[in-house]
Design a protein around this motif. Structure first.
Motif: not given
Length: 224
Positions: A90-94
């Motif tokens: 989930w932290h790879r991109g909004e």
């Protein structure tokens, strides 16, 4: 941290640990953030996992229940590991206005694979938990395996993970009540109802995404 381990709450003649209340509070906060598809759902949940690990090893950490639910305790460890994976994904991109994942339905192949893993996992976990002397090993096995599958599904953005959580809660509430873990049982009941809200929210997002994709698709040649 000694104060946190020893702090107790007395309700209707029952002794409840504050760390069980606080740990479950983190779990509920993680669920709310998960429904909103925010990456902070994962570290918040991991903090709750650490606290609840000490709660379900009753004989080790001297809880009032003195009951060891090894499946419940073990799932906190696995939760922590799977949550680290979810945080990484989930932290790879909004996407989608600050959300961290786009909900989707699992494919037929994915559903078959998850079903096979669930059956094999419960069978294996039951044997292990029964050998360890876990209280209620069959129910504990399903809660352990189902929870891991639900967490993995959430990390992958699969809408079905909400339904898996409901199935876990239906087993978890009576087990925890019988074992005397009342705050956790209460959270499971609340969480089960909340999962239906989360399911509706993710389905609505998927429907909107599909509608937007259909509206943006080029018309076939010769169409009016």
């Amino acid at each position: 941290m000694r104060w946190l381990f020893e702090a107790e709450l007395h309700v209707l003649g029952s002794t409840i640990l504050w760390r069980e209340v606080v740990g479950n509070g983190f779990g509920l906060a993680s669920a709310v953030l998960g429904m909103r598809r925010r990456v902070w759902a994962w570290p918040v949940g991991m903090a709750g996992n650490l606290l609840l690990l000490t709660v379900f090893l009753g004989a080790v950490f001297a809880t009032p229940q003195q009951v060891d639910l090894y499946g419940q305790a073990g799932r906190q460890v696995f939760f922590f590991a799977v949550s680290a994976y979810g945080f990484w994904r989930w932290h790879r991109g909004e996407v989608d206005g600050g959300a961290a994942v786009l909900p989707r339905w699992a494919s037929a192949r994915e559903r078959l694979a998850l079903g096979a893993v669930a059956a094999a996992g419960v069978a294996l976990a039951y044997v292990v938990l029964r050998a360890l002397g876990s209280w209620g090993p069959l129910a504990d096995a399903w809660i352990l395996v189902g929870s891991l599958l639900a967490t993995y599904g959430m990390a992958r953005g699969l809408i079905e993970f909400w339904l898996v959580w409901v199935a876990v809660d239906l087993v978890g509430v009576p087990l925890l009540v019988a074992a005397g873990f009342y705050p956790s049982a209460l959270l499971y009941g609340v969480y089960g109802a909340f999962c239906l809200v989360g399911l509706r929210a993710w389905v609505r997002v998927r429907r909107d995404l599909d509608a937007a994709a259909t509206a943006a698709a080029p018309l076939p040649a010769g169409a009016p």
